[in-house]
Design a protein around this motif. Sequence first.
Motif, short mmCIF file in Angstrom:
data_model
loop_
_atom_site.label_atom_id
_atom_site.label_comp_id
_atom_site.label_asym_id
_atom_site.label_seq_id
_atom_site.Cartn_x
_atom_site.Cartn_y
_atom_site.Cartn_z
N SER A 92 0.81 -1.22 0.00
CA SER A 92 0.00 0.00 0.00
C SER A 92 0.84 1.27 0.00
O SER A 92 0.30 2.38 0.06
N GLY A 93 2.17 1.11 -0.05
CA GLY A 93 3.05 2.28 -0.12
C GLY A 93 3.36 2.92 1.21
O GLY A 93 3.89 4.03 1.26
N GLN A 94 3.05 2.24 2.30
CA GLN A 94 3.32 2.77 3.63
C GLN A 94 4.61 2.19 4.21
O GLN A 94 5.09 1.14 3.79
N PHE A 95 5.16 2.90 5.17
CA PHE A 95 6.36 2.46 5.86
C PHE A 95 5.94 1.59 7.04
O PHE A 95 5.28 2.07 7.97
N PRO A 96 6.32 0.31 7.06
CA PRO A 96 5.97 -0.53 8.20
C PRO A 96 6.90 -0.31 9.39
O PRO A 96 8.11 -0.50 9.28
N LEU A 97 6.31 0.10 10.51
CA LEU A 97 7.04 0.26 11.77
C LEU A 97 6.49 -0.79 12.72
O LEU A 97 5.38 -0.66 13.23
N ILE A 98 7.28 -1.84 12.93
CA ILE A 98 6.81 -3.00 13.69
C ILE A 98 7.33 -2.89 15.12
O ILE A 98 8.54 -2.83 15.34
N LEU A 99 6.41 -2.88 16.08
CA LEU A 99 6.76 -2.75 17.49
C LEU A 99 6.70 -4.11 18.17
O LEU A 99 5.69 -4.82 18.08
N GLY A 100 7.79 -4.45 18.87
CA GLY A 100 7.82 -5.73 19.59
C GLY A 100 7.59 -5.54 21.06
O GLY A 100 7.65 -4.44 21.59
N GLY A 101 7.33 -6.70 21.67
CA GLY A 101 7.49 -8.05 21.21
C GLY A 101 8.96 -8.46 21.14
O GLY A 101 9.87 -7.65 21.08
N ASP A 102 9.16 -9.80 21.22
CA ASP A 102 10.53 -10.29 21.18
C ASP A 102 11.02 -10.38 19.73
O ASP A 102 10.25 -10.32 18.78
N HIS A 103 12.35 -10.54 19.60
CA HIS A 103 12.99 -10.38 18.29
C HIS A 103 12.68 -11.51 17.32
O HIS A 103 12.98 -11.39 16.13
N GLU A 260 19.80 9.54 12.97
CA GLU A 260 19.81 10.75 12.14
C GLU A 260 20.55 10.50 10.84
O GLU A 260 20.14 10.96 9.76
N ILE A 261 21.66 9.80 10.91
CA ILE A 261 22.45 9.50 9.72
C ILE A 261 21.64 8.60 8.77
O ILE A 261 21.65 8.81 7.55
N LEU A 262 20.93 7.64 9.32
CA LEU A 262 20.08 6.79 8.48
C LEU A 262 18.95 7.59 7.86
O LEU A 262 18.60 7.38 6.69
N ASN A 263 18.38 8.52 8.61
CA ASN A 263 17.33 9.37 8.05
C ASN A 263 17.87 10.21 6.90
O ASN A 263 17.24 10.33 5.84
N ASP A 264 19.06 10.77 7.10
CA ASP A 264 19.66 11.61 6.05
C ASP A 264 19.91 10.82 4.77
O ASP A 264 19.86 11.38 3.67
N SER A 265 20.14 9.53 4.91
CA SER A 265 20.41 8.70 3.73
C SER A 265 19.15 8.49 2.89
O SER A 265 19.24 8.26 1.67
N GLY A 266 17.98 8.54 3.52
CA GLY A 266 16.73 8.31 2.82
C GLY A 266 16.55 6.89 2.33
O GLY A 266 15.69 6.63 1.47
N ARG A 267 17.30 5.93 2.87
CA ARG A 267 17.31 4.59 2.31
C ARG A 267 16.65 3.53 3.19
O ARG A 267 16.56 2.37 2.78
N ILE A 268 16.20 3.92 4.36
CA ILE A 268 15.54 2.94 5.23
C ILE A 268 14.09 2.79 4.79
O ILE A 268 13.35 3.77 4.66
N THR A 269 13.66 1.54 4.58
CA THR A 269 12.35 1.28 4.00
C THR A 269 11.40 0.60 4.98
O THR A 269 10.20 0.47 4.68
N SER A 270 11.90 0.15 6.13
CA SER A 270 11.07 -0.51 7.13
C SER A 270 11.87 -0.62 8.42
O SER A 270 13.09 -0.51 8.41
N MET A 271 11.16 -0.86 9.53
CA MET A 271 11.85 -0.89 10.82
C MET A 271 11.15 -1.81 11.81
O MET A 271 9.92 -1.81 11.91
#
Length: 303
Positions: A92-103, A260-271
């Motif tokens: 759907s074009g959204q950024f998945p932010l998954i909250l845990g929970g164990d790894h 912040e460095i990862l944000n500046d890269s613009g390359r993170i697609t999920s977390m």
Amino acid sequence: MSQNIHIIGAATTFGQPRLGVDLGPDAIRYAGLDKALSSLGYTVTDAGDIRSKYRVNASNHSIKNETNLLNYREVMDFSLELAAEVDNTVSSGQFPLILGGDHSLSIGSLAGISKHYEDLGVIWYDAHGDLNDSRTSPSGNIHGMPLGISCGVGDEDLVNLYNPGIKVKPQNVVLIGMRDLDEGEKLYIKENGILTFTMGDIRTKGIESVMKEALTHLEGRTDGIHLSVDVDALDPLETPGTGTPVDGGLSLSESQLAMEILNDSGRITSMDLVEVNPLLDEKNKTAEKAVKIAESLFGKKQL
């Protein structure tokens, strides 16, 4: 990075023996995650929690199957459900932010995400490598195996969960914050050439240099980068509410700079943001730190 963030609560505790980590998603919400991200200009939706259909029972929580894996069926079924939710979120074009929970939840998140990338990269921000072989693990705790499983190591059904084959190539993985690696994990890292930064490396090079080196390593070889943050990457003085703390970790300020460095890269697609256990915490301190980490990834600056 998409301006639309879709929060998925992965309320699972079956990947390890300590109860309470399934309460982590709500602890992070109560610490103000939605408001913090919305204030940065993002459209935030919350899917609520995916919960295991199996009841958490303190008297029989850690049951090993015939192959020595704890809560195998529970982890398998939960991971399938999470993979489908994450897959739909990315579609759907959204950024998945998954909250845990164990790894162990990362088995499901990576299975769902990897369908959308030819060469997915993974930054594993953690005290542990989570590369144990499910066939040889002495503990049987699946939260110590999700990255290994996603790279194709161990139980065949878990490796092929949701879609057949490995979900990430070992050479597309970067480990950051390592300070508690098992001998088998060390061997696997060396044999597969996984770029690894221990806490010794971070103290020598500095977190800014480490993050830039990680991004350079993944440049040109990946078409998306999944970030998996375990709060035990930080020192236990910062994040006491987690089940497997290891002394000598990262500070909050170092972690904010890394994000912040990862944000500046613009390359993170999920977390993934995992292993907050409010039953072990001090006045929701760890969940509050988790929110600060997420804020920095999504663009909040220290200055």
